[in-house]
Design a protein around this motif. Structure first.
Motif, PDB file in Angstrom:
ATOM      1  N   GLU A  41       0.804  -1.317   0.051  1.00 40.21           N
ATOM      2  CA  GLU A  41       0.020  -0.016  -0.038  1.00 40.21           C
ATOM      3  C   GLU A  41       0.908   1.123   0.076  1.00 40.21           C
ATOM      4  O   GLU A  41       0.671   2.297  -0.461  1.00 40.21           O
ATOM      5  N   ALA A  45       1.250   4.074  -2.735  1.00 36.95           N
ATOM      6  CA  ALA A  45       0.953   5.629  -2.551  1.00 36.95           C
ATOM      7  C   ALA A  45       2.344   6.342  -3.009  1.00 36.95           C
ATOM      8  O   ALA A  45       2.145   7.242  -3.649  1.00 36.95           O
ATOM      9  N   ALA A  48       2.131   6.668  -6.815  1.00 35.50           N
ATOM     10  CA  ALA A  48       1.114   7.572  -7.396  1.00 35.50           C
ATOM     11  C   ALA A  48       1.802   9.097  -7.041  1.00 35.50           C
ATOM     12  O   ALA A  48       1.386   9.749  -8.086  1.00 35.50           O
ATOM     13  N   VAL A  49       2.363   9.244  -6.102  1.00 34.69           N
ATOM     14  CA  VAL A  49       3.232  10.468  -6.076  1.00 34.69           C
ATOM     15  C   VAL A  49       4.105  10.692  -7.028  1.00 34.69           C
ATOM     16  O   VAL A  49       4.193  11.666  -7.729  1.00 34.69           O
ATOM     17  N   ARG A  51       4.325   9.159  -9.833  1.00 36.95           N
ATOM     18  CA  ARG A  51       3.578   9.550 -11.133  1.00 36.95           C
ATOM     19  C   ARG A  51       3.122  10.919 -11.405  1.00 36.95           C
ATOM     20  O   ARG A  51       3.353  11.777 -12.185  1.00 36.95           O
ATOM     21  N   ALA A  52       2.571  11.403 -10.196  1.00 34.51           N
ATOM     22  CA  ALA A  52       1.875  12.812 -10.279  1.00 34.51           C
ATOM     23  C   ALA A  52       3.195  13.898 -10.488  1.00 34.51           C
ATOM     24  O   ALA A  52       2.903  14.621 -11.345  1.00 34.51           O
ATOM     25  N   ALA A  55       4.363  13.695 -14.171  1.00 31.96           N
ATOM     26  CA  ALA A  55       3.379  14.369 -15.087  1.00 31.96           C
ATOM     27  C   ALA A  55       3.441  15.749 -14.794  1.00 31.96           C
ATOM     28  O   ALA A  55       3.509  16.417 -15.886  1.00 31.96           O
ATOM     29  N   HIS A  56       3.795  16.248 -13.685  1.00 28.97           N
ATOM     30  CA  HIS A  56       4.119  17.453 -13.389  1.00 28.97           C
ATOM     31  C   HIS A  56       5.373  18.297 -14.161  1.00 28.97           C
ATOM     32  O   HIS A  56       5.207  19.219 -14.534  1.00 28.97           O
ATOM     33  N   ALA A  58       6.782  16.789 -16.566  1.00 26.51           N
ATOM     34  CA  ALA A  58       6.846  16.524 -18.154  1.00 26.51           C
ATOM     35  C   ALA A  58       5.636  17.310 -18.819  1.00 26.51           C
ATOM     36  O   ALA A  58       5.367  16.957 -19.949  1.00 26.51           O
TER      37      ALA A  58
ATOM     38  N   PRO B 163      -1.703  17.418 -12.032  1.00 32.32           N
ATOM     39  CA  PRO B 163      -0.034  17.765 -12.336  1.00 32.32           C
ATOM     40  C   PRO B 163      -0.208  18.821 -13.593  1.00 32.32           C
ATOM     41  O   PRO B 163       0.817  19.635 -13.425  1.00 32.32           O
ATOM     42  N   LEU B 203      -6.004   3.892  -2.289  1.00 33.18           N
ATOM     43  CA  LEU B 203      -6.145   4.414  -3.637  1.00 33.18           C
ATOM     44  C   LEU B 203      -6.850   3.558  -4.677  1.00 33.18           C
ATOM     45  O   LEU B 203      -6.811   2.236  -4.503  1.00 33.18           O
TER      46      LEU B 203
END
Lengths: 98, 554
Positions: A41, A45, A48-49, A51-52, A55-56, A58, B163, B203
């Motif tokens: 888990e 988590a 997820a952070v 990947r975010a 994305a930010h 890129a 994002p 999630l």
């Protein structure tokens, strides 16, 4: 009859121990499973952070100036040679080439 | 067990009758059954899977009612919205020793907190749980932890993050503090049941929601609109790109944008979604519909229309800006954007045919998308002579740009209706073409005249041309409607374009609000001088991204 009783008592005791042992093992495994699940888990988590964040980083509004700084630009008509010429020369070089 | 049974047996005063024996047997059976029940329960408890019942008290489940949401990605899988775990701070007032001290220290960490309200909630000993602040950064959580105030505790909660920032904010929509979608795609996700209650801040494991948007095209559109707003001093602008066959919105941008993470921006009227939520009189681009109407009712591009005299309807007189003083062909009405000509075309087609075409094109009723139920178009209550004329050149009808783009897509794609969507349409073949709106001939002629409007030296759209991409389109400059009339000098300049015109793949719609005259535009504010060149810049940038290859010969 007596032998039977003794055997029954013995079996009863044995199964009680077995049951206890089984129960104990199950709890142990359950605990380990929970730990693993918690780890998974947490990893999820973290993913997820990350990947975010990726994305930010890129996002096009950040990439574009970098790309332009490197001399890159959108493909335009002037970048293309007239189609048939390129295709024909491609074919001749590839067919007559070594 | 044995002892017990034998005792009952001897208690029967030596009488060895049948009755006590059967009684003792029944007793033995009962005791055995009880043991079996206890044993069975033990086995059940031992093998029972964790979590499938029993007593598991969790503070989280009682305090957290948040939703776990699936990710939102663009058509190429690039992340637009995702859930992350963040610590939220709460307090147990019964454990707080010095509420004043705690409140003061917390306000120092979180400037802008209402100290009194905080102190009041911290001293309320009847409660065991009060939220202090939700969705802290890990660093902030550490600083609160370092305060060392007993009674302050954390619980992990799911928070939505975007994002991309403002890019696509209008389409994505928003979530509230409990991660419930309140608008846009986020709301659509909840309505379709794709989100689920988050047990213990877990999630969502569901497949991401894939939008039809292309992030790169979105950015190009956003960037070009920003430049156009600077260049023409326009306070607002909107643009969208739609696939003419599927109705997929590949990009839609409304500026100024709205950050999905900033709640206050949702209430700012300047930041309304000008693509799907605002309705506007778009002016002459509606002549696309009028010319389609004429072609559908048997006219050709060369049919002549009487445009020698201004059109009179009651106390109104409709005139052209630059009258030619001679009859015009249908094509010329389009190329010169003649209001008189368009009015004549509508009048000769009749009110029924005119409204029927508006209806078939989806310009007469709200168009529902995943993003919004769609505002109702503003249209005349009844269609008289004057309404017919004004509708023909795009006044008296206010629709969303999204709606008009979908109508234009139907007009140029061969004549079949499209349903605009923000979700990717998998298996295009499965969807098939929509119901027929206009004939294939009409659609082909429209494409031809749209292309001519860009290639002709006298065409209003000549500044929209991009070498190699066969741009076709129509300009529209509409005076802005205000209470009780129209504002002069304040216009909505728009350009509906399509490329490549010979076999269109995309329609573009660019709308500039209140552009000002510049040196570069010769002081003019007409769409041909601002929206058309903006469209050219946009198409030049996005066509390669969309896989439309330039034709070097043209």
């Amino acid at each position: 009859m007596r032998v039977l009783n003794i055997v029954a008592i013995f079996l009863g005791l044995a199964s009680a121990f077995l049951l206890y042992g089984l129960n104990y093992d199950t709890r142990m495994i359950e605990g380990r499973l929970q730990t693993r699940e918690r780890e998974a888990e947490r990893a999820r988590a973290d993913i997820a952070v990350l990947r975010a964040e990726r994305a930010h980083l890129a996002r096009p509004e950040r990439i574009e100036p970098i790309a332009r700084g490197m001399g890159l630009e959108p493909l335009a008509a002037r970048h293309l040679l007239p189609g048939p010429t390129v295709a024909a020369s491609d074919i001749t070089t590839s067919s007559t080439g070594p | 067990m044995r002892a017990h049974i034998s005792m009952t047996a001897t208690d029967a005063r030596g009488e060895r009758s049948a009755a006590p024996r059967s009684r003792s047997r029944a007793l033995a059976l009962g005791v055995a059954f009880a043991f079996a029940a206890v044993g069975g329960q033990l086995v059940r408890l031992a093998i029972q899977h964790e979590g499938s019942g029993g007593i598991r008290v969790s503070m989280m489940s009682s305090s957290s009612s948040t939703l776990a949401r699936p990710d939102i990605v663009d058509r190429n899988g690039r992340l637009l919205a995702t859930d992350v775990q963040m610590p939220s701070l709460y307090a147990d007032p019964t454990l707080i020793q010095d509420a004043d001290e705690a409140a003061e220290r917390l306000t120092r960490l979180f400037p802008g907190t209402d100290v009194r309200a905080l102190r009041r909630s911290l001293t309320d000993k009847t409660k065991r749980f009060v939220w202090i602040r939700r969705g802290l950064s890990p660093g902030m959580a550490q600083r609160v932890h370092n305060l060392g105030v007993p009674g302050l505790m954390f619980v992990d909660e799911i928070r939505r993050t975007y994002p991309g920032g403002r890019l696509g904010g209008h389409i994505l929509g928003r979530v509230d503090i409990d991660n419930r979608g309140t608008s846009g795609i986020e709301r659509h996700i909840d309505e379709t049941g794709a989100s689920e209650p988050a047990h213990g801040a877990r999630l969502s494991a569901r497949a991401p929601v894939r939008l039809s948007l292309d992030l790169s095209v979105m950015h190009a559109l956003d960037d070009e609109l920003k430049r156009a707003m600077d260049r023409y001093e326009a306070p607002g602008a909107a643009a969208l790109v739609m696939d003419v066959r599927t109705g997929e919105v590949v990009a839609a941008v409304s500026r100024p944008g709205a950050d999905p993470a900033a709640a206050e921006e949702a209430l700012d009227p300047q930041r309304i979604d000008k693509v799907a939520a605002g309705t506007y009189e778009l002016g002459s681009i509606v002549k696309l519909v009028t010319v389609a109407l004429a072609l559908e009712t048997g006219k050709t591009l060369d049919s002549l229309v009487d445009t020698t005299e201004p059109l009179k309807a009651g106390r109104f007189t409709i005139e052209d800006l630059h009258p030619l003083g001679r009859p015009m062909s249908v094509a010329e009405v389009f190329l010169h954007s003649s209001n008189v000509g368009a009015g004549q075309l509508a009048l000769s087609a009749g009110p029924e045919a005119q409204t029927a075409l508006f209806e078939k094109l989806g310009l007469w009723s709200p168009v529902k998308t995943e993003v919004s139920p769609g505002p109702a178009p503003l249209k005349p209550a009844q269609i008289g002579r004057i309404e017919q004329i004004t509708l023909a050149f795009g006044h008296g009808l206010a629709v969303t740009p999204l709606q008009f783009a979908a109508a234009s897509a139907a007009l140029v794609n061969g004549g079949t209706a499209v349903v605009p969507t923000f979700l990717v349409r998998d298996g295009e073949a499965g969807a098939g073409p929509g119901p027929r709106v206009v004939s294939a001939r009409t659609s082909a002629l429209l494409r031809e005249v749209m292309r001519r409007n860009v290639t002709d030296a006298s065409g209003t759209g000549r500044r929209a041309d991009v070498a190699g991409f066969e741009v076709g389109g129509k300009t529209g400059t509409a005076e802005m409607a205000v209470q009780g009339g129209y504002r002069k000098k304040a216009v909505i300049a728009s350009f509906v374009g399509t490329f490549p015109a010979s076999d269109p793949r995309y329609v573009t719609l660019v709308v500039l609000f209140e552009p000002k005259g510049q040196e570069s535009t010769g002081g003019e504010i007409t769409a041909g001088r601002n929206a058309a060149p903006t469209t050219a810049r946009i198409i030049e940038r996005i066509a390669p991204l969309l896989g439309v290859v330039a034709k070097a010969s043209s």
